[in-house]
Design a protein around this motif. Structure first.
Motif, mmCIF file in Angstrom:
data_model
loop_
_atom_site.group_PDB
_atom_site.id
_atom_site.type_symbol
_atom_site.label_atom_id
_atom_site.label_comp_id
_atom_site.label_asym_id
_atom_site.label_seq_id
_atom_site.Cartn_x
_atom_site.Cartn_y
_atom_site.Cartn_z
ATOM 1 N N ASN A 1 -15.622 -2.909 -39.258
ATOM 2 C CA ASN A 1 -16.383 -1.861 -39.937
ATOM 3 C C ASN A 1 -17.621 -2.522 -40.522
ATOM 4 O O ASN A 1 -17.633 -3.718 -40.806
ATOM 5 C CB ASN A 1 -15.559 -1.247 -41.064
ATOM 6 N N PRO B 1 -17.978 -5.866 -32.883
ATOM 7 C CA PRO B 1 -17.627 -4.480 -32.563
ATOM 8 C C PRO B 1 -16.255 -4.062 -33.094
ATOM 9 O O PRO B 1 -15.949 -2.877 -33.132
ATOM 10 C CB PRO B 1 -17.651 -4.458 -31.027
ATOM 11 N N ILE C 1 -23.586 -4.759 -35.584
ATOM 12 C CA ILE C 1 -22.660 -3.882 -34.858
ATOM 13 C C ILE C 1 -22.238 -4.523 -33.535
ATOM 14 O O ILE C 1 -21.054 -4.544 -33.189
ATOM 15 C CB ILE C 1 -23.299 -2.497 -34.620
ATOM 16 N N GLN D 1 -18.330 4.560 -30.835
ATOM 17 C CA GLN D 1 -17.759 3.352 -30.238
ATOM 18 C C GLN D 1 -16.544 2.777 -30.945
ATOM 19 O O GLN D 1 -15.890 1.905 -30.402
ATOM 20 C CB GLN D 1 -18.830 2.263 -30.156
ATOM 21 N N THR E 1 -21.727 3.834 -34.123
ATOM 22 C CA THR E 1 -20.363 3.376 -34.422
ATOM 23 C C THR E 1 -19.361 4.516 -34.368
ATOM 24 O O THR E 1 -18.207 4.289 -34.027
ATOM 25 C CB THR E 1 -20.291 2.678 -35.788
ATOM 26 N N GLU F 1 -16.392 1.970 -38.101
ATOM 27 C CA GLU F 1 -17.341 2.844 -38.780
ATOM 28 C C GLU F 1 -18.416 2.082 -39.543
ATOM 29 O O GLU F 1 -18.228 0.932 -39.928
ATOM 30 C CB GLU F 1 -16.598 3.728 -39.778
#
Length: 144
Positions: A73, A70, A66, A102, A99, A105
């Motif tokens: 997905n 960023p 993640i 932020q 996620t 997904e």
């Protein structure tokens, strides 16, 4: 501290360090990238046993994926998971919540009966609504 408690604490530490060592050598987690989706997607594939023993490594890998990407997905492939527990579920829920706040997904794909049962028993059936049967379903969701 009694001798029995101290012995269990030391043995617990030894077990944890051996378990973590074996996980870093043979962790059942792979991270790949899938350019086929409308937006670039990272994929974390899980297989075999994913329980409290593997949860720290799963969390490390999930957060690493993640944070490293960023703008992508993240798809978590679950179709090869044989055994799953609430510790592993908590890690996936953390990723879903992080996620969701932020940006890109986290999508769960191919939840086995073992995975779905843990989510249901823990009262997190809603998370299964975000679980897709196959990658084609995820690609369709991402394109919209």
């Amino acid at each position: 501290m009694s001798t029995g408690v101290a012995r269990r604490a030391v043995l617990g530490t030894m077990l944890d360090s051996r378990t973590m060592h074996s996980l870093t050598e043979q962790a059942p987690f792979e991270i790949d990238y899938d350019a086929e989706a409308g937006s670039y997607t990272a994929m974390l594939s899980l297989e075999g046993v994913v329980t409290f023993r593997e949860a720290p490594e799963l969390r490390r890998r999930l957060l690493e994926a993640i944070e490293a990407h960023p703008d992508r997905n993240l798809v978590v492939e679950l179709s090869k998971v044989e055994r799953f527990d609430t510790a592993a579920m908590a890690v996936l829920l953390e990723g879903l919540m992080l996620t969701h706040e932020q940006g890109p997904e986290v999508y769960l794909v191919g939840a086995t009966d073992s995975v779905a049962k843990v989510f249901r028993l823990a009262g997190f059936e809603e998370a299964l609504l975000r679980c897709f049967g196959c990658m084609d379903d995820v690609h369709q969701q991402i394109k919209h």
